[in-house]
Design an enzyme around this catalytic site. Structure first.
Site, short mmCIF file in Angstrom:
data_model
loop_
_atom_site.label_atom_id
_atom_site.label_comp_id
_atom_site.label_asym_id
_atom_site.label_seq_id
_atom_site.Cartn_x
_atom_site.Cartn_y
_atom_site.Cartn_z
N ASN A 32 -0.25 4.54 -0.33
CA ASN A 32 -0.77 5.99 -0.22
C ASN A 32 -1.80 5.62 1.50
O ASN A 32 -2.61 6.63 1.45
CB ASN A 32 -1.83 6.36 -1.18
CG ASN A 32 -2.96 5.49 -1.52
OD1 ASN A 32 -2.96 4.16 -1.19
ND2 ASN A 32 -3.88 5.75 -1.96
N ASP A 45 -1.65 -1.29 -3.83
CA ASP A 45 -2.16 -0.65 -5.27
C ASP A 45 -0.83 -0.61 -6.19
O ASP A 45 0.09 -1.22 -5.93
CB ASP A 45 -2.51 1.13 -4.82
CG ASP A 45 -1.38 1.50 -3.67
OD1 ASP A 45 -0.03 1.49 -4.28
OD2 ASP A 45 -1.90 1.83 -2.77
N GLU A 98 -7.68 -20.53 -16.83
CA GLU A 98 -8.24 -21.23 -15.61
C GLU A 98 -9.29 -22.17 -15.99
O GLU A 98 -10.25 -21.78 -16.33
CB GLU A 98 -8.52 -20.28 -14.68
CG GLU A 98 -8.52 -20.80 -13.34
CD GLU A 98 -9.78 -20.25 -12.33
OE1 GLU A 98 -9.78 -20.65 -11.04
OE2 GLU A 98 -10.47 -19.65 -12.94
N ASP A 154 1.00 -1.20 0.01
CA ASP A 154 0.03 0.07 -0.03
C ASP A 154 0.82 1.43 0.00
O ASP A 154 1.51 1.37 0.79
CB ASP A 154 -0.91 -0.22 1.29
CG ASP A 154 -1.82 1.33 1.38
OD1 ASP A 154 -1.88 2.04 0.36
OD2 ASP A 154 -2.13 1.41 2.50
N HIS A 199 -4.53 -17.41 -5.19
CA HIS A 199 -5.38 -16.46 -4.43
C HIS A 199 -6.79 -17.09 -3.96
O HIS A 199 -7.62 -16.64 -3.44
CB HIS A 199 -5.94 -15.38 -5.14
CG HIS A 199 -6.42 -15.44 -6.11
ND1 HIS A 199 -6.14 -16.07 -7.32
CD2 HIS A 199 -7.92 -15.09 -6.82
CE1 HIS A 199 -6.92 -16.17 -8.26
NE2 HIS A 199 -7.93 -15.70 -7.87
N ASP A 227 -4.04 3.75 2.40
CA ASP A 227 -5.54 3.59 2.75
C ASP A 227 -5.94 2.27 3.13
O ASP A 227 -6.88 1.74 3.34
CB ASP A 227 -6.07 3.82 1.30
CG ASP A 227 -5.71 3.19 0.35
OD1 ASP A 227 -4.78 2.31 0.53
OD2 ASP A 227 -6.54 3.61 -0.76
O1 ISL Z 1 -13.36 -23.51 -6.45
C1 ISL Z 1 -13.99 -22.54 -6.37
C2 ISL Z 1 -15.29 -22.09 -6.15
O2 ISL Z 1 -15.85 -23.22 -5.50
C3 ISL Z 1 -12.84 -21.50 -6.51
O3 ISL Z 1 -11.73 -21.97 -6.41
C4 ISL Z 1 -12.90 -20.47 -7.63
O4 ISL Z 1 -14.00 -20.00 -7.64
C5 ISL Z 1 -12.64 -21.14 -9.17
O5 ISL Z 1 -11.65 -21.77 -9.19
C6 ISL Z 1 -12.96 -20.19 -10.28
O6 ISL Z 1 -11.93 -19.22 -9.78
C7 ISL Z 1 -11.84 -17.95 -10.65
O7 ISL Z 1 -13.03 -17.48 -10.90
C8 ISL Z 1 -13.96 -16.87 -9.69
C9 ISL Z 1 -12.82 -16.06 -8.63
O8 ISL Z 1 -13.80 -15.95 -7.59
C10 ISL Z 1 -11.65 -16.78 -8.24
O9 ISL Z 1 -10.96 -15.79 -7.69
C11 ISL Z 1 -11.21 -16.90 -9.88
O10 ISL Z 1 -9.67 -17.46 -9.71
C12 ISL Z 1 -15.03 -15.84 -10.26
O11 ISL Z 1 -14.38 -15.15 -11.19
CA CA Z 2 -3.39 2.04 -1.36
#
Ligand code: ISL
Ligand code: CA
Length: 645
Positions: free
Chosen positions: A106, A112, A356, A104, A427, A108
């Site tokens: 700034n 960023d 993905e 971060d 994530h 908040d």
């Molecule tokens: O398994 C899942 C939900 O039950 C999560 O791991 C995930 O939602 C899925 O793999 C899809 O992920 C991607 O699209 C989602 C988002 O929330 C995730 O962060 C993203 O990586 C919707 O855009």
């Molecule tokens: Ca910030």
């Protein structure tokens, strides 16, 4: 091409790419060993014989759905032999940043772009080649940016377009690349397209989404739907959302239902619309013109939905706890849509793409990312992230012997025209160290072992921020500490079922927030992430393993990652070399050879927290890297090394 049916032998079904991956998933779901797919006796069984033993579970309706899904795909993957074609993205180490939680600048409490720019030298010192940023576009943040309301603008929390241009320039100076996260399966309900579609029945945008009127006869099967207060109405089908409840949201003013596979503010886009696809090409061109090197395509395998949006099969729904998935996990037009994007957007810019693809396994990946296919470069599939019989919400210890079996299976079955993405974290998942062994006394050892396993396989390595510090799961104190919409909805559902305690236990095991807490930079307040209270807080154990301390300690996990990245750059054999596993059946023992031209490497590891005997005696050769500095006759707990022969 023969049609598969319940009279087909399992062997023929498993030899079909969709059949293979679906059976693999099915076995995982049932807690059975996927190696069963290779069983000769089983392969000779007819599907209907198997169904007979399922106590009515695999009924006619199930078989109809199952075989409809299989028979959509007419093509078979090809496995080429020889050496893989070199590419920058095969050699690269790609580092994922979750911008809200990186740095971060700034005060908040939210990370960023300027924060990222200020840390590029640290990332360069680690050795990463490319950054993948989770979404930074304008968004109301119902799902932290995965709900985009404007594809052409930067989220004000993250900065401005000028900051973005500066980031590109600063990366170029350091010979680093940028990969954008692109969410094309859905937009925010606040996106102008959706607002217009909802308000104006005449608008061409109405065709961009799945909007249906109320007069739909179907009943919902999802028991939670009624909790949302629409008792008297029925949504167009029984599909459920990944974030719980019906996949349909009712808009009372317009008397319309809108489809959302994720949160109720993430409206699914209708790729049948040519005008929509043209808009998507424009978006891709816009970012490619700015100099990005490629995209991570969010849930891209979900973009082609079955015509008429039919109800999901009950058995499949009950088995996976999601209804309707068979109607979009690998839709009939998916390949066509991907080729269209490749031809119109990616190829002209020589852009890199990784899709993905939840629910897609090894053989379907070959169809989506085989070199000759003209679709994508790489796929993220997830069959290795949990042991058979477990989901992310389960509190259990992940057995790395399953990962070994999975990697043997993958690496030996890929052709030279296929390439794999190698990762343990992102994530959306808890930290890998915590999954395998949460004992703090083994954290460093285990962190290094996992690192070495990743970097010694054939494929592209993806790191998630903090993985290189060996960060572990957080000790959140209560639901007040949780921010993620998925965890919040999951918990709500458990509370509604009267299973509050269970809900909390599951969230502690599987919450995506474990990976979304601030990056620890130094010993300043809030670990140097921000000078004010961050939007989500991390535990003291993670804060104390900050980057500054690890940079000062040659023995740290961070230095171990740094050395691995450097070794991979200098030894192309570790990237491209052929993989041959040894002593495959020996539990806890990982051993494989990599061969590339006249170069040969031996990788050896102990997957357990107890010493094990080296079955082959002490290997001879030049030790390139090891978690332990001295080689003994026994392998120490989580010991791992790479030897050049
Ligand atoms: O398994 C899942 C939900 O039950 C999560 O791991 C995930 O939602 C899925 O793999 C899809 O992920 C991607 O699209 C989602 C988002 O929330 C995730 O962060 C993203 O990586 C919707 O855009
Ligand atoms: Ca910030």
């Amino acid at each position: 091409m023969i049609q598969l049916s319940k009279d087909s032998r399992l062997g023929d079904i498993i030899d079909h790419p969709v059949g293979h991956d679906m059976c693999y998933r099915l076995l995982l779901e049932l807690g059975l060993n996927p190696l069963l797919l290779k069983n000769k006796l089983l392969r000779r069984l007819r599907f209907r014989t198997l169904a007979k033993f399922s106590r009515g579970q695999l009924d006619d309706a199930f078989m109809e759905s199952f075989f409809r899904l299989l028979n959509i795909e007419k093509e078979r993957p090809v496995n080429r032999t020889g050496e893989p074609t070199p590419a920058w993205w095969k050699e690269a180490t790609i580092y994922q940043i979750y911008p809200r939680s990186f740095c971060d600048s700034n005060a908040d409490g939210i990370g960023d772009l300027q924060g990222i720019i200020g840390k590029l030298d640290d990332l360069k010192a680690l050795g990463v080649d490319a950054l993948w940023l989770s979404p930074i576009y304008r968004s109301p943040d119902d799902d932290n940016g995965y709900d985009i309301s404007d594809y052409y603008d930067i989220h004000e929390d993250f900065g401005t377009m000028a900051d973005f241009d500066e980031l590109i320039a600063e990366l170029e100076k350091r010979d680093m690349r940028l990969i954008m996260d692109m969410v094309l399966n859905h937009t925010s309900d606040e996106h102008a397209w959706f607002q217009e579609a909802l308000r104006d029945p005449q608008s061409p945008k109405r065709d961009y989404y799945f909007l249906r009127d109320v007069a739909s006869p179907k009943r919902i099967t999802d028991k939670n739907f009624h909790a949302h207060g629409h008792d008297d109405l029925s949504p167009p089908n029984n599909w459920t959302s990944f974030f719980r409840g019906s996949a349909w949201r009712y808009f009372p003013d317009e008397e319309l239902w809108g489809l959302h596979l994720f949160s109720k503010k993430q409206m699914d886009l209708n790729w049948e619309s040519e005008a929509l696809r043209d808009e998507i090409m424009k978006i891709l061109h816009f970012w490619l013109e700015k100099g990005v090197s490629g995209f991570r395509l969010d849930v891209i395998n979900y973009i082609s939905k079955a015509e008429g949006l039919p109800d999901g099969n009950e058995t499949i729904g009950a088995m996976l706890s999601f209804y309707g998935i068979e109607h979009y996990v690998f839709g009939a037009k998916l390949n066509e849509y991907l080729r269209d994007m490749q031809a119109r957007a990616f190829t002209p810019y020589r852009a890199f793409t990784v899709g993905e693809c939840p629910g897609v396994g090894r053989e379907m990946s070959k169809l989506l990312a085989g070199e000759e296919r003209g679709e994508m470069d790489l796929v993220f599939s997830f069959d290795h992230l949990e042991n058979p019989g477990f989901t992310r919400w389960d509190d259990y210890c992940y057995d790395l012997n399953y990962y070994k079996q999975y990697m043997i299976n993958e690496q030996e079955a890929l052709g030279s025209n296929h390439w794999m993405s190698l990762f343990f974290e992102n994530h959306d998942n808890p930290r890998m160290i915590s999954k395998v062994n949460p004992d703090p006394s083994v954290r460093e050892q285990l962190g290094k072992l996992l690192a070495l396993l990743l970097f010694s396989m054939r494929g592209t390595v993806f790191l998630y921020q903090g993985q290189e510090l060996g960060l572990v799961n957080e000790d959140f104190r209560s639901m007040d500490d949780i921010r993620d919409v998925e965890s919040l909805n999951y918990y709500q559902e458990k509370v509604a079922e009267g299973k509050e305690e269970q809900g909390w236990r599951d969230v502690m095991a599987g919450s995506r927030d474990h990976a979304r807490t601030p990056y620890p930079w130094n010993d300043q307040p809030y670990a140097g992430f921000s000078s004010v209270k961050p939007w989500i807080e991390s535990s003291s154990s993670n804060r104390s393993n900050h980057l500054k301390a690890q940079q000062a300690d040659e023995q740290s996990i961070w230095h171990f990652y740094r050395r691995l990245i450097d070794i991979r750059r200098r030894h192309k054999g570790l990237v491209y070399g052929d993989v041959k596993f040894m002593k495959k059946k020996k539990r806890h023992y990982w051993a494989c050879y990599r061969t590339y031209g006249d170069k040969r490497y031996f990788i050896e590891a102990n997957l357990s927290d107890k010493p094990i005997k080296r079955p082959t005696g002490k290997p001879q050769g030049h030790l390139i890297i090891s978690t332990h500095d001295r080689h003994k006759r026994t392998l120490q707990p989580y010991e791992a090394s790479i030897i050049e022969l």
